[in-house]
Scaffold this motif. Structure first.
Motif, short mmCIF file in Angstrom:
data_model
loop_
_atom_site.label_atom_id
_atom_site.label_comp_id
_atom_site.label_asym_id
_atom_site.label_seq_id
_atom_site.Cartn_x
_atom_site.Cartn_y
_atom_site.Cartn_z
N VAL A 1 -0.85 2.66 9.95
CA VAL A 1 -1.83 2.58 8.85
C VAL A 1 -2.15 3.98 8.34
N SER B 1 5.91 6.77 -2.66
CA SER B 1 5.66 5.47 -2.05
C SER B 1 6.62 4.42 -2.57
N ASN C 1 3.48 -0.87 3.73
CA ASN C 1 3.48 0.10 2.63
C ASN C 1 3.22 -0.58 1.29
N THR D 1 -7.31 -6.04 3.73
CA THR D 1 -7.36 -5.20 4.93
C THR D 1 -6.97 -6.01 6.17
N ASN E 1 0.84 7.14 0.56
CA ASN E 1 0.37 6.65 -0.73
C ASN E 1 -0.61 7.61 -1.39
N ILE F 1 -0.48 -1.74 1.18
CA ILE F 1 -1.40 -0.61 0.97
C ILE F 1 -1.33 -0.14 -0.47
N GLN G 1 -9.87 2.02 1.91
CA GLN G 1 -9.09 0.90 2.41
C GLN G 1 -8.54 1.20 3.80
N GLY G 2 -8.04 2.40 4.00
CA GLY G 2 -7.51 2.77 5.30
C GLY G 2 -8.57 2.75 6.39
N THR H 1 -0.90 5.24 4.65
CA THR H 1 -2.00 5.56 3.73
C THR H 1 -1.83 6.98 3.22
N ALA I 1 -5.15 -0.99 -2.87
CA ALA I 1 -6.18 -0.03 -3.27
C ALA I 1 -6.57 -0.17 -4.73
N LEU J 1 -7.66 4.50 -1.60
CA LEU J 1 -6.73 4.41 -0.47
C LEU J 1 -7.41 4.81 0.84
N THR K 1 -9.36 -0.89 7.28
CA THR K 1 -8.24 -1.46 8.03
C THR K 1 -8.24 -0.99 9.47
#
Length: 450
Positions: free
Chosen positions: A139, A153, A299, A106, A146, A302, A339-340, A143, A306, A336, A343
């Motif tokens: 971001v 992606s 990209n 992240t 994805n 990310i 994680q987003g 995200t 994940a 995802l 971040t």
């Protein structure tokens, strides 16, 4: 879940080209436009400068060879998390997963997002906090892409990778057209480095390997590669050869254009070259190219990042919801989104610092190289634990190759901690904050692999 095969329901549709595109797109990113002057400041001669970049390719190759054996022997989308868990137990794997989710991955996404934001702000001014807003929007948008699925992606990643390489070629060609003008303009008043040899090499390698950073991300694709036993080594070795060749050629060209003294003084290598060669519109063109380069890195990072959340959810019953995989989009949707969110929190944290990029580098580097050291040692450990396991790819010159990689990682832990200062302490504190998770998970069914 067996570490020897992809989990049921996971797609195994990535080709060697897809894997190499992700690897090259993640590695050949924004760093080559920003870090060469910093490397030059820690090189006493042009030969030493080129040797630092060559040594970076050497470390990448050592690591790639180790990862080729680990990835082909234990193909799994959990990557390093799976290797550390098998070698050192579930607690070590869990601590790595915590570090990757909260510090390493992240933080890396946030750092590149800040660089993207700085250039995007030149194209579209969003006000006083415009760079941070651009970073956050990148971001969120990538995200969402994805979450929509792996197929769109990876197609976009191939396009971004092609644009990234094109951007580098454009800068090099522009520099050739500019002749030695950049060197003449910048060489004056450039002091030579005053550090000792050990300090120069250590700090120089930190910046070089930041530019090479991301090569290990393809390990997280091993569970989705077609025929990973054969193709994992191909992805890593082809990707290493492409990246090292591009970086060496680019830096030889930069030395020819600027000279070492001039390169030390360059604030933005690409901008200096393009401005001299192409005139006042070069800044806009460069900003577009750098934005595409940054988006390529974001990209790809990310996409691969994940996957460790999914592996964590598969192994820890208390976190099982992280393991959800969208059947429609063939993507780890929940992972995802988590994680987003993390971040975006780091983007907010970095916005409070004087320089968001430097804050994220300081935050991530020591923790990253510490776990890379453990991964290098995992290769020895797993050979002892599973001596009869089929190894489609065996690292050459064993045990010398993993030993050299481990020693490189140990040196980089020391160097990055020395460079990062207080930022390293923040990253370590966040790592330690994950210790209670081990006790919670142990009470909820965490078990060492049998």
């Amino acid at each position: 879940m067996s570490a020897a095969a992809p989990a049921q329901g996971r797609p195994a549709g990535l080709s060697v080209l897809d894997g190499v595109a992700v690897l090259v797109g993640v590695v050949i990113g924004i760093g080559i436009f920003g870090f060469p002057p910093l490397v030059a400041q820690h090189a006493s001669s042009p030969a030493m400068y080129i040797l630092l970049w060559l040594a970076g390719g050497g470390v990448m190759l050592l690591g790639a060879l180790c990862y080729a054996e680990l990835g082909s022997t234990y193909p799994d989308s959990g990557g390093e998390y799976r290797y550390l868990t098998l070698a050192w137990g579930a607690r070590t794997g869990l601590m790595f997963a915590w570090a990757r989710c909260t510090v390493i991955q992240t933080g890396a996404i946030a750092a590149v997002a800040f660089i993207y934001g700085d250039y995007a702000q030149q194209l579209l001014d969003l006000g006083a906090q415009g760079a941070t807003l651009h970073a956050a929007l990148a971001v969120v948008a990538l995200t969402a892409l994805n979450v929509a699925g792996t197929q769109p992606s990876k197609r976009l990643q191939i396009v971004f990778t092609a644009i990234t390489v094109t951007a580098l070629v454009a800068v090099v060609v522009a520099g050739m057209l500019a002749g030695d003008a950049p060197a003449q303009a910048l060489a004056a008043n450039s002091p030579p480095p005053q550090e000792g040899l050990a300090s120069m090499l250590g700090l120089g390698m930190v910046y070089v390997l930041l530019t090479y950073g991301g090569w290990n991300e393809s390990a997280y694709l091993s569970g989705e590669l077609r025929d990973p036993a054969r193709n994992m080594s191909r992805v890593l070795l082809i990707g290493t050869a492409v990246v090292t060749s591009v970086y060496l050629l680019a830096n030889i060209a930069l030395l020819d254009m600027f000279g070492l003294q001039g390169l030390r003084q360059a604030n933005a290598v690409g901008a200096d070259v393009m401005q001299i060669a192409a005139g006042p519109y070069a800044a806009v063109l460069l900003s577009l190219l750098v934005c595409c380069t940054a988006l390529s890195t974001i990209n790809g990072t990310i996409m691969t990042g994940a996957r460790v959340y999914v592996a964590l959810g598969d192994d820890v019953p208390a976190l099982r919801r992280l393991g959800g995989w969208s059947a429609r989009g063939q993507a780890p949707t929940r992972a995802l989104l988590v994680q987003g969110f993390i971040t975006l929190a780091l983007v907010g944290f970095g916005a409070l610092a004087d320089n968001g990029v430097q804050a994220m580098v300081a935050y991530t580097a020591p923790v990253f190289w510490f776990f890379m050291l453990l991964v290098a040692a995992s290769l020895w450990r797993l050979r002892r634990l599973h001596p009869d396991r089929v190894r489609p790819f065996s690292v050459p010159l064993y045990p010398l190759t993993p030993l050299l990689f481990a020693l490189s990682c140990a040196g980089l832990v020391w160097s990055s901690a020395r460079y990062a200062g207080i930022g390293a302490l923040v990253g370590i504190v966040v790592l330690i904050a994950g210790l209670p998770l081990i006790w919670i998970a142990r009470g909820k069914g965490l078990r060492d692999p049998g």
